[in-house]
Scaffold this motif. Structure first.
Motif, PDB file in Angstrom:
ATOM      1  N   ARG A  15       0.793  -1.224   0.000  1.00  0.00           N
ATOM      2  CA  ARG A  15       0.000   0.000   0.000  1.00  0.00           C
ATOM      3  C   ARG A  15       0.834   1.287   0.000  1.00  0.00           C
ATOM      4  N   GLU A 152      -8.897  -9.068  11.845  1.00  0.00           N
ATOM      5  CA  GLU A 152     -10.362  -8.873  11.949  1.00  0.00           C
ATOM      6  C   GLU A 152     -11.133 -10.170  12.153  1.00  0.00           C
ATOM      7  N   ASP A 165      -6.649  -2.633  15.027  1.00  0.00           N
ATOM      8  CA  ASP A 165      -6.075  -2.786  13.684  1.00  0.00           C
ATOM      9  C   ASP A 165      -6.303  -1.525  12.847  1.00  0.00           C
ATOM     10  N   LEU A 166      -5.677  -1.519  11.669  1.00  0.00           N
ATOM     11  CA  LEU A 166      -5.786  -0.366  10.779  1.00  0.00           C
ATOM     12  C   LEU A 166      -7.152  -0.322  10.118  1.00  0.00           C
ATOM     13  N   VAL A 167      -7.671   0.883   9.997  1.00  0.00           N
ATOM     14  CA  VAL A 167      -8.961   1.098   9.347  1.00  0.00           C
ATOM     15  C   VAL A 167      -8.802   2.245   8.365  1.00  0.00           C
ATOM     16  N   SER A 168      -9.361   2.045   7.168  1.00  0.00           N
ATOM     17  CA  SER A 168      -9.380   3.154   6.224  1.00  0.00           C
ATOM     18  C   SER A 168     -10.833   3.444   5.857  1.00  0.00           C
ATOM     19  N   THR A 169     -11.422   2.633   4.979  1.00  0.00           N
ATOM     20  CA  THR A 169     -12.833   2.851   4.632  1.00  0.00           C
ATOM     21  C   THR A 169     -13.769   2.263   5.682  1.00  0.00           C
ATOM     22  N   GLY A 170     -13.310   1.298   6.447  1.00  0.00           N
ATOM     23  CA  GLY A 170     -14.165   0.627   7.435  1.00  0.00           C
ATOM     24  C   GLY A 170     -14.827  -0.618   6.861  1.00  0.00           C
ATOM     25  N   ALA A 171     -14.579  -0.910   5.568  1.00  0.00           N
ATOM     26  CA  ALA A 171     -15.238  -2.054   4.916  1.00  0.00           C
ATOM     27  C   ALA A 171     -14.832  -3.386   5.552  1.00  0.00           C
ATOM     28  N   THR A 172     -13.567  -3.525   5.902  1.00  0.00           N
ATOM     29  CA  THR A 172     -13.105  -4.802   6.487  1.00  0.00           C
ATOM     30  C   THR A 172     -13.752  -5.035   7.853  1.00  0.00           C
TER      31      THR A 172
HETATM   32  O1  LIG Z   1     -10.912  -0.060   6.378  1.00  0.00           O
HETATM   33  P1  LIG Z   1     -10.512  -0.758   5.119  1.00  0.00           P
HETATM   34  O2  LIG Z   1     -10.542   0.150   3.936  1.00  0.00           O
HETATM   35  O3  LIG Z   1     -11.293  -2.020   4.884  1.00  0.00           O
HETATM   36  O4  LIG Z   1      -8.960  -1.170   5.251  1.00  0.00           O
HETATM   37  C1  LIG Z   1      -8.490  -1.856   6.371  1.00  0.00           C
HETATM   38  C2  LIG Z   1      -7.706  -3.064   6.019  1.00  0.00           C
HETATM   39  O5  LIG Z   1      -6.607  -2.701   5.173  1.00  0.00           O
HETATM   40  C3  LIG Z   1      -5.414  -3.287   5.702  1.00  0.00           C
HETATM   41  O6  LIG Z   1      -5.219  -4.564   5.255  1.00  0.00           O
HETATM   42  P2  LIG Z   1      -4.731  -4.929   3.773  1.00  0.00           P
HETATM   43  O7  LIG Z   1      -5.877  -4.874   2.838  1.00  0.00           O
HETATM   44  O8  LIG Z   1      -3.549  -4.079   3.409  1.00  0.00           O
HETATM   45  O9  LIG Z   1      -4.285  -6.416   3.927  1.00  0.00           O
HETATM   46  P3  LIG Z   1      -3.162  -7.045   4.888  1.00  0.00           P
HETATM   47  O10 LIG Z   1      -3.711  -6.952   6.282  1.00  0.00           O
HETATM   48  O11 LIG Z   1      -3.042  -8.436   4.402  1.00  0.00           O
HETATM   49  O12 LIG Z   1      -1.901  -6.227   4.702  1.00  0.00           O
HETATM   50  C4  LIG Z   1      -5.670  -3.323   7.204  1.00  0.00           C
HETATM   51  O13 LIG Z   1      -4.845  -4.286   7.849  1.00  0.00           O
HETATM   52  C5  LIG Z   1      -7.138  -3.669   7.289  1.00  0.00           C
HETATM   53  O14 LIG Z   1      -7.340  -5.053   7.317  1.00  0.00           O
END
Ligand SMILES: O=P(O)(O)OC[C@H]1O[C@H](OP(=O)(O)OP(=O)(O)O)[C@H](O)[C@@H]1O
Ligand SMILES: Nc1ncnc2c1ncn2[C@@H]1O[C@H](COP(=O)(O)OP(=O)(O)OP(=O)(O)O)[C@@H](O)[C@H]1O
Ligand SMILES: [Mg+2]
Length: 295
Positions: A15, A152, A165-172
């Protein structure tokens, strides 16, 4: 590594790669072609780029193996919790891409909805250092379970009660039935500087590159706007233009009532901005990207 060449560590793939590559390209760095090479030389600057995993970047820079590196603040500050040398690294520039947040989250409609609810519970995370520090600051005692990825899924698999954990859009999070309730860290890509970078013979190259990076960052959301405005509504139209202090106003041949306005706008120009300009009488509105900027 030659002392008069600057070395920059960049993520090999993932990323951070795309943003780093785009930044270098826009800063005028041309890389010699080398497929899958760990180290690529620039053709037009005394600069070498080292492509490695992002987790290794802070240590490469802290040890002096590379002068600078591009890494996410999340990785930088997690590793800083474990290493004094990494903790001593300097952030030379915030780069404005790979923005995400490190968040605490728990199953929707479950018993955990606040930080205090985590007392005595288990939290799965790839960021044990930052999570532990945050919990300590909040006086909450919980058990941390370290995971390399796919954090997750931990609550669903009964591995942990909550996650960090990391969150960007929140979709995961949503796809896994989780809801975030606290932000531990806001992160973006940063340029880090190693201890030897300032005394290196290539310090001048670093200065030039950082100047160019700043220019690229500044030009990202800066736009050049051209429009025609009725003379009697000029003040109103100027007030709508986002972040432009000194527009150029020029006469239009054959038109007494209309002037041409040219402005550099340093804030985002949205469709709603254009609609407001039109409602104020502006016509022939053009919004153009700015490729390069230097103060
Ligand atoms: O809020 P979102 O937009 O859904 O993004 C969040 C996800 O993105 C990253 O994972 P990534 O897709 O890079 O996969 P990885 O954990 O295998 O590195 C992070 O670890 C979350 O799982
Ligand atoms: N969903 C996201 N949105 C935006 N930025 C993100 C997101 N997830 C991660 N990042 C940022 O990008 C960095 C790299 O993420 P990536 O998933 O490529 O890492 P990785 O799998 O650890 O890669 P590597 O193989 O280099 O170790 C993260 O450390 C973070 O700073
Ligand atoms: Mg990694």
């Amino acid at each position: 590594m030659s002392a008069d060449r600057l070395t920059l560590a960049v993520q090999k793939k993932g990323r951070l790669f795309e943003g780093s590559e785009e930044l270098l390209k826009r800063a005028g760095v041309k890389l010699a072609y080398a497929r899958d090479a760990l180290l690529r030389r620039s053709e037009n600057m005394p600069l070498d780029i080292m492509f490695i995993r992002d987790d290794d970047i802070p240590n490469f820079v802290a040890s002096g193996a590379c002068d600078y590196g591009i890494v996410g603040e999340n990785v930088l500050y997690e590793l800083a919790e474990r290493s004094q040398r990494v903790a001593g690294l300097e952030v030379a520039l915030k780069l404005g891409f790979a923005r995400c947040k490190l968040k605490l989250a728990a199953p929707k409609d479950g018993p955990i909805a606040r930080v205090e609810d985590l007392a005595g519970k288990t939290i799965a995370t790839s960021y044990p250092g930052l999570t532990r520090k945050f919990l300590q600051e909040r006086g909450v005692d919980a058990e941390i379970i370290e995971m390399g990825g796919s954090v997750e899924v931990a609550p669903r698999m009964n591995i942990a009660d909550a996650i960090c954990d990391l969150v960007s859009t929140g979709a995961t999070l949503e796809a896994n039935g989780l809801v975030a309730f606290e932000t531990v860290l806001e992160s973006e890509a940063v340029l880090i500087r190693g201890p030897k970078a300032a005394v290196n013979g290539a310090a001048e190259t670093a200065e030039l590159l950082i100047d160019r990076f700043q220019g690229v960052i500044a030009s990202r959301q800066t736009k050049y706007i051209l429009l025609n405005a009725p003379k009697d509504r000029l003040d109103e139209i100027r007030a709508i233009l986002p972040g432009s202090d000194a527009p150029t106003v020029a006469q239009i041949v054959g038109r007494e009532d209309v002037v041409a306005v040219h402005a550099v706008c340093t804030e985002a120009v949205f469709w709603s901005t254009l609609e407001r300009l039109k409602a104020a009488g502006a016509r022939s509105i053009l919004v153009m990207p700015i490729e390069k900027m230097m103060a």
